[in-house]
Design an enzyme around this catalytic site. Structure first.
Site, PDB file in Angstrom:
ATOM      1  N   HIS A 263       0.851  -1.188   0.000  1.00  0.00           N
ATOM      2  CA  HIS A 263       0.000   0.000   0.000  1.00  0.00           C
ATOM      3  C   HIS A 263       0.883   1.233   0.000  1.00  0.00           C
ATOM      4  CE1 HIS A 263      -3.130   2.860   1.183  1.00  0.00           C
ATOM      5  NE2 HIS A 263      -3.961   1.972   0.696  1.00  0.00           N
ATOM      6  N   GLU A 321      -7.809  -5.052  -0.143  1.00  0.00           N
ATOM      7  CA  GLU A 321      -8.373  -5.799  -1.273  1.00  0.00           C
ATOM      8  C   GLU A 321      -8.392  -7.303  -1.034  1.00  0.00           C
ATOM      9  OE1 GLU A 321      -9.817  -4.015  -3.200  1.00  0.00           O
ATOM     10  OE2 GLU A 321      -8.662  -2.411  -4.122  1.00  0.00           O
TER      11      GLU A 321
HETATM   12  N1  ACO Z   1       3.938  -7.581  -4.742  1.00  0.00           N
HETATM   13  C1  ACO Z   1       5.269  -7.600  -4.987  1.00  0.00           C
HETATM   14  N2  ACO Z   1       6.055  -6.535  -4.885  1.00  0.00           N
HETATM   15  C2  ACO Z   1       5.487  -5.372  -4.545  1.00  0.00           C
HETATM   16  C3  ACO Z   1       4.103  -5.274  -4.284  1.00  0.00           C
HETATM   17  C4  ACO Z   1       3.322  -6.437  -4.384  1.00  0.00           C
HETATM   18  N3  ACO Z   1       2.017  -6.416  -4.156  1.00  0.00           N
HETATM   19  N4  ACO Z   1       3.811  -3.995  -3.959  1.00  0.00           N
HETATM   20  C5  ACO Z   1       4.953  -3.311  -4.030  1.00  0.00           C
HETATM   21  N5  ACO Z   1       5.988  -4.141  -4.384  1.00  0.00           N
HETATM   22  C6  ACO Z   1       7.378  -3.798  -4.522  1.00  0.00           C
HETATM   23  C7  ACO Z   1       7.656  -2.996  -5.769  1.00  0.00           C
HETATM   24  O1  ACO Z   1       7.950  -3.828  -6.864  1.00  0.00           O
HETATM   25  C8  ACO Z   1       8.861  -2.173  -5.335  1.00  0.00           C
HETATM   26  O2  ACO Z   1       9.983  -3.013  -5.370  1.00  0.00           O
HETATM   27  P1  ACO Z   1      11.436  -2.391  -5.702  1.00  0.00           P
HETATM   28  O3  ACO Z   1      11.694  -1.390  -4.596  1.00  0.00           O
HETATM   29  O4  ACO Z   1      12.322  -3.588  -5.661  1.00  0.00           O
HETATM   30  O5  ACO Z   1      11.317  -1.747  -7.047  1.00  0.00           O
HETATM   31  C9  ACO Z   1       8.566  -1.883  -3.855  1.00  0.00           C
HETATM   32  O6  ACO Z   1       7.733  -2.954  -3.419  1.00  0.00           O
HETATM   33  C10 ACO Z   1       7.869  -0.567  -3.611  1.00  0.00           C
HETATM   34  O7  ACO Z   1       6.780  -0.489  -4.518  1.00  0.00           O
HETATM   35  P2  ACO Z   1       6.099   0.859  -5.022  1.00  0.00           P
HETATM   36  O8  ACO Z   1       5.580   0.644  -6.400  1.00  0.00           O
HETATM   37  O9  ACO Z   1       6.983   2.030  -4.784  1.00  0.00           O
HETATM   38  O10 ACO Z   1       4.925   0.984  -4.030  1.00  0.00           O
HETATM   39  P3  ACO Z   1       3.691   1.918  -4.274  1.00  0.00           P
HETATM   40  O11 ACO Z   1       3.488   2.644  -3.011  1.00  0.00           O
HETATM   41  O12 ACO Z   1       3.786   2.741  -5.493  1.00  0.00           O
HETATM   42  O13 ACO Z   1       2.579   0.849  -4.576  1.00  0.00           O
HETATM   43  C11 ACO Z   1       0.669  -0.410  -4.657  1.00  0.00           C
HETATM   44  C12 ACO Z   1       1.465   0.619  -3.856  1.00  0.00           C
HETATM   45  C13 ACO Z   1       0.406   0.169  -6.054  1.00  0.00           C
HETATM   46  C14 ACO Z   1      -0.653  -0.654  -3.962  1.00  0.00           C
HETATM   47  C15 ACO Z   1       1.507  -1.703  -4.769  1.00  0.00           C
HETATM   48  O14 ACO Z   1       1.811  -2.196  -3.499  1.00  0.00           O
HETATM   49  C16 ACO Z   1       0.811  -2.783  -5.606  1.00  0.00           C
HETATM   50  O15 ACO Z   1       0.927  -2.755  -6.834  1.00  0.00           O
HETATM   51  N6  ACO Z   1       0.089  -3.762  -4.950  1.00  0.00           N
HETATM   52  C17 ACO Z   1      -0.637  -4.759  -5.676  1.00  0.00           C
HETATM   53  C18 ACO Z   1      -1.953  -4.186  -6.191  1.00  0.00           C
HETATM   54  C19 ACO Z   1      -2.974  -3.960  -5.075  1.00  0.00           C
HETATM   55  O16 ACO Z   1      -3.135  -4.769  -4.166  1.00  0.00           O
HETATM   56  N7  ACO Z   1      -3.681  -2.796  -5.175  1.00  0.00           N
HETATM   57  C20 ACO Z   1      -4.696  -2.393  -4.201  1.00  0.00           C
HETATM   58  C21 ACO Z   1      -4.163  -1.342  -3.284  1.00  0.00           C
HETATM   59  S1  ACO Z   1      -5.289  -0.990  -1.994  1.00  0.00           S
HETATM   60  C22 ACO Z   1      -6.349   0.169  -2.577  1.00  0.00           C
HETATM   61  O17 ACO Z   1      -6.089   0.892  -3.492  1.00  0.00           O
HETATM   62  C23 ACO Z   1      -7.660   0.322  -1.969  1.00  0.00           C
END
Ligand code: ACO
Length: 384
Positions: A263, A321
């Protein structure tokens, strides 16, 4: 904005405060969510959805008399305008996704009289939007399935009537409670992308219907509201707790994201995941498939362990989610309705933010940092 910030933070506006609100407090560091003063754990489990929306619009819980009047207004606004009903039939003919049908239908809600920005008019529009979202989703789902929409039951409250309009059966108290808990849990969440969208639109002195239509567009993306479907698909795909580790490991090895985890704001467990985990537990004790619940909890535990291994220090925890998927599946809602259901809850928050933003009467207009060239000169087409 600090220009020295890493580009990813700058382009994502991480940590930038762009509004003051009394609607919800999101404390990502400590895993706390407060809705209009109430801890989400307290409000979500106990309130009806109508009480929660009243709370957000009025900054206090209603009295019994006020609640009855508010419910009457919502029931009275349920009927869809003819243009909306016609649009849904056309969209169903083309098999448009449910969330797109909801977005298109929302845009018709200013018909037949056109949008209104006066305070009273805006409240009537907000009532219509909140009241009609479940009606649109239920009617459209049936049309997609080649069935006629069911006329709502005015004796049923908002959540129960939605389930009734989907199936023609009055839902059990258990299912209605699970849905209300879900709707309350997702009703508001600080300045998330869709709420920000709604506030930006209202800040231009545009109207409520435009703001909510834009918000649906922002919600539908998989990085915001579109994740519960994929989260459940993942659990189904795994199928057997014994396969959880190899399946999830392979996904992470391929650099894929695990849906339902991570998140932007919560770096500890999303408190909404806890509320919904409780709702799922109660639901799956009753008539829902207990085997799926056990599988999902194994998938969750394994995913958390592997995320820690593959992404150390990123603090990727279960988000709302993951358990949304389990709760909505437990009340027999199809995956296609998960994101539309999110909108049915969140429209309560969107409308409240619109009221709050409108009172500020201040255009939201941030700046961009230009990073392109400045020395180009026009070359005639014949010379390129
Ligand atoms: N699975 C694997 N790796 C992940 C995940 C995940 N679910 N989420 C983040 N990471 C990793 C990224 O690849 C990144 O790795 P790196 O540093 O090696 O490049 C690191 O963790 C940080 O990720 P960011 O993209 O900077 O995190 P951000 O804050 O932008 O993303 C998000 C948040 C978009 C929700 C992300 O965690 C994600 O894509 N999750 C899966 C989709 C999801 O569950 N969405 C619902 C969110 S809840 C809502 O909106 C109500």
């Amino acid at each position: 904005m600090d220009d020295k910030k890493a580009p990813s933070q700058m382009v994502g506006l991480d940590g930038v405060i762009a509004a003051q609100t009394r609607l919800s407090l999101v404390d990502g560091k400590n895993g706390i969510l407060v809705i209009a003063g109430f801890p989400v754990e307290d409000l979500a489990r106990n309130a009806t959805f109508e009480e929660t929306v009243f709370l957000l619009w009025n900054d206090r819980l209603p009295t019994a008399v006020e609640l009855a009047a508010f419910k009457r207004r919502l029931v009275g606004a349920r009927a869809l305008p003819e243009a909306t009903a016609t649009l849904l039939r056309k969209a169903a003919g083309q098999k448009a996704p449910v969330i797109d049908a909801l977005r298109m239908a929302a845009a018709t809600m200013s018909l037949p009289s056109g949008p209104s920005v006066a305070p009273d008019g805006a409240e009537e529009e907000a009532i219509a939007l909140v009241a009609r979202f479940p009606v649109v989703v239920a009617a459209y789902w049936r049309l997609l399935d080649g069935k006629e929409p069911i006329v709502g039951d005015p004796t049923l409250d908002h959540a129960a009537n939605f389930l009734y309009m989907l199936t023609g059966r009055k839902p059990s108290g258990e299912r209605t409670r699970a849905l209300e808990t879900y709707l309350n849990t997702v009703v508001d969440h600080g300045l998330n992308a869709s709420t920000f969208t709604a506030r930006v639109i209202i800040s231009t002195q545009s109207d409520m219907v435009s703001a909510i239509t834009g918000a649906i567009g922002a919600l539908k993306g998989p990085l915001h509201g579109g994740a519960p479907g994929p989260a459940l698909d993942m659990v189904f795909d795994i199928g057997d707790p014994a396969r959880a580790e190899s399946y999830l490991r392979a996904k992470l090895e391929r650099g894929e994201r695990l849906m339902g985890f991570g998140h932007r704001v919560y770096k500890v467990r999303d408190p909404r995941a806890d509320v919904l985990a409780g709702a799922a537990k109660a639901l799956y004790k009753g008539d829902a498939d207990k085997r799926l619940y056990d599988l999902a909890t194994t998938v969750e535990k394994t995913a958390l362990r592997l995320l820690d291994e593959y992404k150390p220090g990123r603090n990727l925890k279960t988000n709302v989610e993951f358990y949304t998927a389990l709760v909505l599946h437990g009340i027999e809602l199809p995956v296609e309705l998960f994101t539309p259901c999110f909108a049915i809850g969140r429209v309560g928050g969107w409308t409240a933010h619109c009221f709050e933003q409108a009172k500020l009467a201040r255009l939201i207009r941030p700046q961009s940092q230009y990073v392109g060239p400045t020395d180009r000169r026009y070359v005639p087409l014949s010379a390129r």
